[in-house]
Design an enzyme around this catalytic site. Sequence first.
Site, short mmCIF file in Angstrom:
data_model
loop_
_atom_site.label_atom_id
_atom_site.label_comp_id
_atom_site.label_asym_id
_atom_site.label_seq_id
_atom_site.Cartn_x
_atom_site.Cartn_y
_atom_site.Cartn_z
N HIS A 8 -6.93 5.80 2.70
CA HIS A 8 -6.96 4.44 3.23
C HIS A 8 -7.35 4.47 4.71
CE1 HIS A 8 -5.58 3.36 -0.53
NE2 HIS A 8 -4.40 2.85 -0.28
N LYS B 199 1.25 -8.99 2.24
CA LYS B 199 0.13 -9.91 2.51
C LYS B 199 0.29 -11.19 1.68
CE LYS B 199 -4.20 -9.06 1.16
NZ LYS B 199 -4.83 -10.28 0.61
#
Length: 909
Positions: free
Chosen positions: A158, A575
């Site tokens: 990532h 999120k």
Amino acid sequence: MSMNTPRVEDPPLRSVESPATDVLLREDVKQLGALVGEILAEQEGADFLSQVEAIRVAAIQRRENIQTIDALANNLSGLALEQAEALVRAFALWFQAVNLAERVHRIRRRRDYQKAGAAPQPGSLAAVLLQLKNEGVSFDELLPVLQRLHIEPVFTAHPTEAIRRALLNKERDVVHRLIEDIDRALTPDERRKGRERIRVSLTSAWQTSEMANEKPSVHDEMEHVGFYLSEVLYRVLPTFQEALEEAVAGAYGQCPPLPNVLRFSTWVGGDMDGNPNVGAATILDTLNAQREMVLKAYRRDVLELRTVLTQSIGRIGVDHKIIERIEQYKELLPDAASLQSERRADMPYGELLNLIAARLAEGINNRPAAYANADEFAADLFLIDDSLKKHRGEHAGHFALNRVIRRVQCFGFHLAALDLRQDSAIHDAALSELLSQPDFAQHSPNERAPVLHALIRGDTATKESATAKPVLDVFRALREGRERFGIQAFGPYIVSMSRSAADALAVLALARVAGFHEDNDHVALDVAPLFETVADLEAAESSLRSLFADPVYREHLRQRGQTQMVMLGYSDSAKDGGILASRWALQRTQVALTALAQESGIRIVFFHGRGGSASRGGGKTERAVIASPRGSVDGYLRLTEQGEVIHRKYGVRALAERNLEQMTGAVLRATLRPRVIEPRETQWRELATQMANNARKYYRTLVHEDPNFAAYFRAATPIDVIERLRIGSRPSRRGNKGGVESLRAIPWVFAWSQNRAGLTGWFGVGSALLASIEEHGHQAIAEMARDWPFFSTFLDDVEMVLAKSDMAIYERYSLLAGDAHAHYYKIIHDEFLRCQNAILPIKNQNVLLQRDQRLAQSIRLRNPYVDPISLLQVDLLARWRAADRPEDELFHALVATVNGIAAGVQNTG
């Protein structure tokens, strides 16, 4: 609102006292700071250094309310690009030096504890084992847990590491030089030479571009992660295991040889979710590359063993099996045998080790005489070890040989197990075409189950298509990889966006169609559903109940040892619903699934998909483990490590070992002596549910339901720069849709850390806390914060993000949004103040980080350097957008600001 509009200032900055143990840290920072100054004067001139110093002083004065932020910003606006970029890089070089000094000081503190000998360092294995014994844990209770203890960091690609590999190597060189003089034991001449070597590394770093010419390929990412696996953790593994056994023996007076506690896995080359660059080819390429890495490491070890195992036949006996193996290998490897020196013919161990090294070289070069697998290699090492034991070699080489054996048992010929991950929607699309049922994905899970059962049994004919082929090719690569690299080469198959039992059955069905199954039709693959959104986490118990009730999947579990892995998504849930709703949904899910495991007889193990920042589950792993629900740890910890976190935790051997010790110690404590049952916890859970719902509603009203917020986000953060950074092989979005929903969690968090708002780590928390205080009273919430580890850890993480945030700096970014600024800045700024004003009295503090002096000092130390970079980024961002975002010198200057702020703030994504 104009740039000169006054704002409500944060509370005056208090002085922060450095701990007395940090004297040498301050010396290192001062030395490196002076060295950076010399480098800047040499490379850019004395006038440039004076400018840097003037800006630093102005930034300090702004922090002390002597000067306004407007005055500082005006001094930094409109600079020539070359000058602006040089200033950014100058402050970033200083960050680099301070970060390295702090890293070395952590090693120094560890050594100080070890040298003192009076009491072990808190969090160390020795400290934890003594604590457990004092709490009544007997050796008979401890041993079974040690024998099944499982600690497994999983390294992902990532992209939150904004520093290229060449610069990381230079950082490592500086760390090594600082470690050489960690106790100030060098002579003045040695210290001078060491300083010059540090200067070479830092000067060379100054002359190296921070941005690579191209985005890294999957292979590049594998090599990056492979460095930490093959160069750091490969070395750390046996010393960690020895430390564990010594700690047990120190506390209990005895310790038999223990199996390896550590395992390592990776997603690089196997994480297909949203990355079109990953698939069947990268799976096999990654396994090949990892195999080559570990074989080269073994070969180095084997050749080093020759210098230890120099026993001569005339002096000591040697098992006849050693001689027989030498003769066998001379026939197998005639070229290598012809190179054997006659002078060393009386040293049979050395002679055999030469031939073993030759077999490993055959493997590196893919030649016929290579070892078929790691077990064959280990058998040769055990052969030598048995001979040593029989002939008084316990203290004549057994220790060094045992370290290599430990490594082989952990790393095999695969180095790290490769996890696979794919979105459930990709599986559904492939199945729709295979079955010629375009609406297959729209059917209910109960309707899909019988169809999937038939596929798993092999009863249904299928028609391969362009959509299905790459999916099936992955399972074919799995089959080939299992044959070539062994069963240990693969971790679980993770299904992103899992919502029902059908998502797990789909993996078994596709594997069966592709021919990845045993002779008894069993698919030898662990399927791990990944629950990512708040709603999916809340529905996880129902999904698992349905899965366990499915007779086909239940038989699969029987074949897999009655163990089910469940992955918990910290990033997307935060999120989706904000940090408080995410953390509480994750906690409740673990409670529910732990109860389900006890009820069903299926062992459920949790895989924590944590990121680097607090809003993505980052923070201190040790505290997070201790705060986990009772019974949810059970001797097992598997978690993702990514981006800058990998470098921070595993870049230096001593720190890697310390990090692994803290994780292991926390798992032992949580397993053997979890916190006592708290009768107030039922009430606390009700309060937490209420707070999480309120926080989620407030968060979603802004982030997901306000139709204009996405445009504001793109204007008030440097997301358009981040999306172009060449730091990861995968796209920053899932699909081509705009808005916040399709944006990956990492760039979402990265953007809010760059503009210094830190919104993802606290928004919604303040409103929820104040509402609960108003309804239930301050004392009730303060008790939760004091006595409930889950809530205490959560508030500590939020407090840290608040302390790193800066509303005055963020306001400068917000002004880039034009007319939208006034509306959104007020909402966000007011919530920041609510959060700060709620947390301080709850924790009985006057200022943030009042109880963490070291972190407060670290932030204070960096602010005068990161603030100017932020203001320069605002100015450059406005100019770049006005020029229609060209990829030119202006963009390169912006990239330098991203790197500089990331180094200063440290939590990027």
